[in-house]
Each structure stands twice: as structure tokens, then as C-alpha cells.
Design an enzyme around this catalytic site. Structure first.
Site, mmCIF file in Angstrom:
data_model
loop_
_atom_site.group_PDB
_atom_site.id
_atom_site.type_symbol
_atom_site.label_atom_id
_atom_site.label_comp_id
_atom_site.label_asym_id
_atom_site.label_seq_id
_atom_site.Cartn_x
_atom_site.Cartn_y
_atom_site.Cartn_z
ATOM 1 N N LYS A 1 0.850 -1.191 0.000
ATOM 2 C CA LYS A 1 0.000 0.000 0.000
ATOM 3 C C LYS A 1 0.882 1.236 0.000
ATOM 4 O O LYS A 1 1.911 1.259 0.680
ATOM 5 C CB LYS A 1 -0.859 0.038 1.269
ATOM 6 C CG LYS A 1 -2.003 -0.961 1.303
ATOM 7 C CD LYS A 1 -2.750 -0.846 2.623
ATOM 8 C CE LYS A 1 -3.779 -1.945 2.779
ATOM 9 N NZ LYS A 1 -4.910 -1.835 1.862
ATOM 10 N N ARG B 1 -9.924 -11.885 1.983
ATOM 11 C CA ARG B 1 -10.754 -12.954 1.416
ATOM 12 C C ARG B 1 -10.040 -14.307 1.460
ATOM 13 O O ARG B 1 -10.682 -15.341 1.530
ATOM 14 C CB ARG B 1 -11.193 -12.571 -0.003
ATOM 15 C CG ARG B 1 -10.079 -12.452 -1.007
ATOM 16 C CD ARG B 1 -10.485 -11.688 -2.260
ATOM 17 N NE ARG B 1 -10.621 -10.247 -2.020
ATOM 18 C CZ ARG B 1 -10.998 -9.372 -2.929
ATOM 19 N NH1 ARG B 1 -11.310 -9.763 -4.155
ATOM 20 N NH2 ARG B 1 -11.089 -8.086 -2.619
HETATM 21 N N1 BES Z 1 -7.871 -4.016 4.544
HETATM 22 C C1 BES Z 1 -8.125 -3.591 3.229
HETATM 23 C C2 BES Z 1 -9.469 -2.883 3.063
HETATM 24 C C3 BES Z 1 -9.684 -1.598 3.811
HETATM 25 C C4 BES Z 1 -9.653 -0.391 3.152
HETATM 26 C C5 BES Z 1 -9.996 -1.612 5.165
HETATM 27 C C6 BES Z 1 -9.903 0.776 3.841
HETATM 28 C C7 BES Z 1 -10.237 -0.437 5.855
HETATM 29 C C8 BES Z 1 -10.190 0.756 5.183
HETATM 30 C C9 BES Z 1 -8.128 -4.791 2.278
HETATM 31 O O1 BES Z 1 -7.297 -5.846 2.642
HETATM 32 C C10 BES Z 1 -7.633 -4.309 0.960
HETATM 33 O O2 BES Z 1 -6.503 -3.965 0.877
HETATM 34 N N2 BES Z 1 -8.493 -4.330 -0.049
HETATM 35 C C11 BES Z 1 -8.136 -3.926 -1.347
HETATM 36 C C12 BES Z 1 -8.626 -4.980 -2.298
HETATM 37 C C13 BES Z 1 -8.170 -4.785 -3.702
HETATM 38 C C14 BES Z 1 -6.691 -5.012 -3.815
HETATM 39 C C15 BES Z 1 -8.937 -5.754 -4.573
HETATM 40 C C16 BES Z 1 -8.824 -2.599 -1.630
HETATM 41 O O3 BES Z 1 -9.991 -2.441 -1.250
HETATM 42 O O4 BES Z 1 -8.176 -1.734 -2.187
HETATM 43 MG MG MG Z 2 -5.310 -5.631 1.914
#
Ligand code: BES
Ligand code: MG
Ligand code: ZN
Length: 475
Positions: free
Chosen positions: A254, A329
């Protein structure tokens, strides 16, 4: 904050007055009555009388208005009063509400108690960092003993959930997180079994193990179980919580500043499950519930899972990992497979799963999807609305699932660019063969700034909503 059984000497006195019944005016002097009537005419919602260190707040209540949005206003007013008492150094609040509906009294008290929270364990000097108000006194004739017990059980559970979320991963590895679950189980009276890395390997939980590969801390899989006296349901309600103690994104790192900064909250679903188990066991609800928490951090270590790697979930499904940041997931898949062995009546998972859910409904609601029947879907939505943990339902059309087709494996862990919260849910659905509800709390689990009785940090979302749903429908 504790339920206080006798009135402490120095308490702010708060009285809720039924505005439709002017009998209350009898207890005031002529001058006060003139003043009060003028305040009512000017549509004021409260007035104060202060003399000789005595401090009394009076709120005007329309007892007929018990709409969820109105009850939320009462929670906020409770929290406002708490803020006043805190800044004026009052250690106790006495709440009186003769003749006012219990639901309104409950909401006001809830606002006070939920707001009275600090996460202060990491300050070396605690002065000014602790809560000031320590006691909340409510006469049983104003709010029944049973309702007060429920209130304080839920407030404690909510604060436990917030504590777990607010604890940074430096102090809360998967193993340490599981130890907290063991502690919660001992305290509230539910059984807890922690599966460690060896056992997770034996169970072939390839999703959890893949996410854990980049970490130096081992994963855990925790099973919590509570069977209340005279439990009505033979098959359990299984609660599954995403327990990513920190989400860096893994090799699909990230960017920071920004999207990584609040990711200690990525175990909020798991924390809500722990809080729920705690509340249900504390109240001895006559239900059979099981909590499942797969836990790990998600990091880009030397051995980390890489994009295009193929992994195998515990039911044998092969997954092409296209983005290591879609890790929730993967660990949930193993937990949902594990849930099958209970032949569950219902499975509800809670997860900070996607940024897409936040984009879709903001921070005002959780995204909800599921295959459970309409009564369950509507029941959860209603409970959420009632306690002001609102939800918005999205469809599970097969089109979203088609986006998960992989060139080399049974599925990939990444959908198309749009509606990522739905393709994530479709991914999870693949591992279910029972009535199932998925609640994406990415937008609601964490407050970047304080919102009334929900301070900055973990909110504890899910606890009050699902407690109410389970209490109403299964006990
Ligand atoms: N933990 C994150 C989602 C999240 C985003 C939680 C904002 C709390 C606040 C999750 O693991 C994630 O990174 N999701 C990605 C998925 C994508 C790569 C398909 C996302 O939502 O960007
Ligand atoms: Mg994630
Ligand atoms: Zn995550």
C-alpha cells in the site's frame, strides 16, 4: 464505567422530563416555572439549575418519538452531557427519567457510557488521559435492572472491541491477539481454543498460510464457543471475523502516507466477534454461537506470496493471487470452509474487506450481502438501523462472480475495477454452502476523527447490531 447501586455524594443530576405531562412543573418554584415555560416556548431542548455546587440538567422529551434517528439524537445528547461533566470534573452522573420511555432513557445512558472511553495504556503519564466520570446511577424504577445489566454488558463488550482494534500490531501479533481472546473467554464464560501454525498446516489452510508467508510472526486460528443454558438453536450461529493484525498490502504494498496509516484496524471484524461473544456470554443468552478468527499480519517479507502465485484453500479450491493486498478474502475462505463442519444455522462474517465498500456508502453504513433468507437479511438491517449501525445491501449477481475467473486456477482473488466489495463477497460466497451474511465494515470500523460517542479510533461497530439481532431472533 460501572453501574452504581447507591447515589454517590457529588453527582451531576440529569432529569428527562416528559413534555406531554406538565405534572413535573409541580416540583418547581413559581419563578422556575415561568422560566421553564419560556424555555419550552423557545423550543429549547434543556435547561440547567445550578446552586451551591448542586448541578441539575433537565431535558425535555417527546416520549412518543422513538424513531431510530431520534434515539440516536438522545445518544448524542448523552455524550454531550458526558463531555460537560468531564470538563467540569464531575465523577458521577445520576440519571432520572420518571415517566419517560425506557428506550429513550436507555439511549441517553448508552451515549454517556459509550462515549466514556479512552485508549490510554501507552501513555507513561496518565494525567489528563483518563476518563473523569466513573459512575452512572440510574434507579431501577427508571430503567429496569435487566436493561441496565444489558446496557453495561454491551458497553463493556464495545470497549473491549475498541481496545483490541486500537492496540497496535507492535503489541498485538496474531498469537498475542489470540491470547486476548482466551482472556475474554475466561472473563465472560465462553470456551476458546487456539490453533497454532502446526495445526493450521495440518488443516491445510492455504489462504491463511499464504498471507502469513511474508511475516515473521506465526498465524493463529481461534475457535470460540458459547452454548447458553437452554440454547434454542441446535446448530450454531457461526460468527467469522477477519483478523489481519496489520495490513501493509504485502508485496502489492500500500502507498503511504494514506492508505496504510490506519491498517492496525484490519482486525476489526475479529474484534467485533470477540466483543459479541463476550456480550452474549455475559448476558447468558439462550443461544449457541461459535466465533472463528483467522489471524495474521500481511507483510512483504522475503518469503511473501507473490502476484500470480497459486495457492490452495482448505477445501481444495485453487486460487491465483493477483494482488496480495486482497488478503482478507484468502484467510476468510479457510474460516468459511471450517464453518461447514458445524452444519450451521447461519454464518455471519464481519470484515474490513474493501475500499470499494467505503467508496460505495462512505463511513455512514456497512455494506451487507448474503444468501440467508429475507427474514435474516431484513432482521440484521433492522437491528443495525435501530442501534444506528446502519447497513446497505448489495446484490450477489453471478456477473460479479464471473470477474473472478482465472487463466490458470479455479479462481483469482481480484475482480474487475468496479464494485470491488461485491466481487470480494462473490469470492467468499464460493466457500459457503449454508445461509450466509457478509458485512463489509471497512468504512465503519474506524473513525479518523471523533464522532460524538464514537471517539477517534476503533468504533466497535457490529457488536450492538448483531447482539440485538441474535437476542431478538434466536433467544
Ligand atoms: N484491509 C483492506 C481494506 C480496507 C480499506 C480496510 C480501507 C479499511 C479501510 C483490504 O485488505 C484491501 O486492501 N483491499 C483492497 C482490495 C483490492 C486489492 C482488490 C482494496 O480495497 O483496495
Ligand atoms: Mg489488503
Ligand atoms: Zn486487509
Amino acid at each position: 464505567m460501572k453501574k452504581q447501586s447507591s447515589i454517590p455524594p457529588a453527582a451531576v443530576q440529569v432529569t428527562l422530563l416528559d413534555i406531554s405531562n406538565k405534572q413535573f412543573l409541580k416540583s418547581f418554584s413559581k419563578a422556575e416555572v415561568d422560566f421553564i415555560q419560556n424555555e419550552i416556548k423557545n423550543k429549547k431542548d434543556k435547561f440547567t439549575i445550578q446552586h451551591f455546587g448542586d448541578c441539575r440538567f433537565y431535558y425535555f422529551v417527546d416520549t412518543k418519538d422513538r424513531a431510530p434517528a431520534t434515539l440516536e439524537k438522545w445518544r448524542v445528547k448523552g455524550n454531550d452531557l458526558l463531555a460537560w461533566a468531564t470538563s467540569n470534573k464531575w465523577e458521577a452522573i445520576q440519571l432520572l427519567s420518571s415517566g419517560v420511555d425506557e428506550e429513550i432513557t436507555y439511549a441517553f445512558a448508552e451515549g454517556i457510557a459509550l462515549g466514556n472511553y479512552r485508549f490510554n495504556k501507552h501513555y507513561t503519564k496518565k494525567e489528563g488521559k483518563e476518563t473523569v466520570v466513573r459512575h452512572l446511577f440510574i434507579q431501577d424504577s427508571h430503567l429496569s435492572e435487566a436493561k441496565q445489566r444489558r446496557l453495561f454488558a454491551l458497553v463493556n463488550a464495545n470497549h473491549l472491541t475498541r481496545d483490541l482494534i486500537n492496540e497496535p500490531s507492535s503489541h498485538q501479533s496474531a498469537e498475542q491477539f489470540s491470547a486476548q481472546m482466551v482472556k475474554a473467554g475466561k472473563e465472560a464464560g465462553f470456551s476458546v481454543k487456539v490453533l497454532h501454525k502446526k495445526q493450521i498446516e495440518t488443516l491445510k489452510m492455504g489462504g491463511l498460510l499464504a498471507v502469513n508467508k511474508g511475516s515473521i510472526e506465526p498465524p493463529t486460528f481461534t475457535i470460540m464457543e458459547y452454548k447458553g443454558p437452554k440454547a434454542k438453536n441446535k446448530q450454531p450461529i457461526v460468527l467469522v471475523g477477519k483478523g489481519v493484525v496489520f495490513d501493509t498490502g504485502g508485496l502489492s504494498l500500500k502507498p503511504t502516507p494514506g492508505s496504510m496509516d490506519e491498517m492496525k484496524c484490519d482486525m476489526s471484524g475479529a474484534a467485533a466477534v470477540v466483543g459479541l461473544m463476550h456480550a452474549i456470554a455475559s448476558c447468558k443468552l439462550p443461544v449457541y454461537v461459535v466465533g472463528l478468527v483467522p489471524a495474521t499480519d500481511n507483510r512483504p517479507g522475503m518469503n511473501a506470496v507473490a502476484p500470480q502465485d497459486v495457492i490452495t484453500i482448505s477445501d481444495g479450491t485453487t486460487i491465483e493471487v493477483m494482488n496480495t493486498d486482497a488478503e482478507g478474502r484468502l484467510i476468510l475462505a479457510d474460516a468459511l470452509v471450517y464453518a461447514k463442519r458445524y452444519n450451521p444455522e447461519l454464518v455471519i462474517d464481519l470484515a474490513t474487506l474493501t475500499g470499494a465498500a467505503v467508496r460505495a456508502v462512505g463511513t455512514y453504513a456497512s455494506a451487507i450481502m448474503g444468501t440467508a433468507d429475507e427474514k435474516v437479511m431484513k432482521g440484521i438491517a433492522q437491528s443495525g438501523f435501530d442501534v444506528w449501525e446502519r447497513t446497505m445491501e448489495f446484490p450477489l449477481w453471478s456477473d460479479y462472480g464471473d470477474e473472478l475467473k482465472s487463466d490458470v486456477a479455479d479462481m483469482k482473488n481480484l475482480g474487475g475495477g468496479n464494485a470491488g466489495h461485491i466481487s470480494a463477497a462473490k469470492f467468499l460466497q464460493h466457500f459457503t454452502d449454508y445461509p450466509w451474511v457478509h458485512i463489509d465494515i471497512a468504512g465503519t470500523a474506524w473513525n479518523s476523527g471523533a464522532q460524538a460517542y464514537r471517539p477517534k479510533g476503533g468504533t466497535g461497530v457490529g457488536v450492538r447490531m448483531l447482539f440485538k439481532f441474535i437476542e431478538q431472533n434466536y433467544s
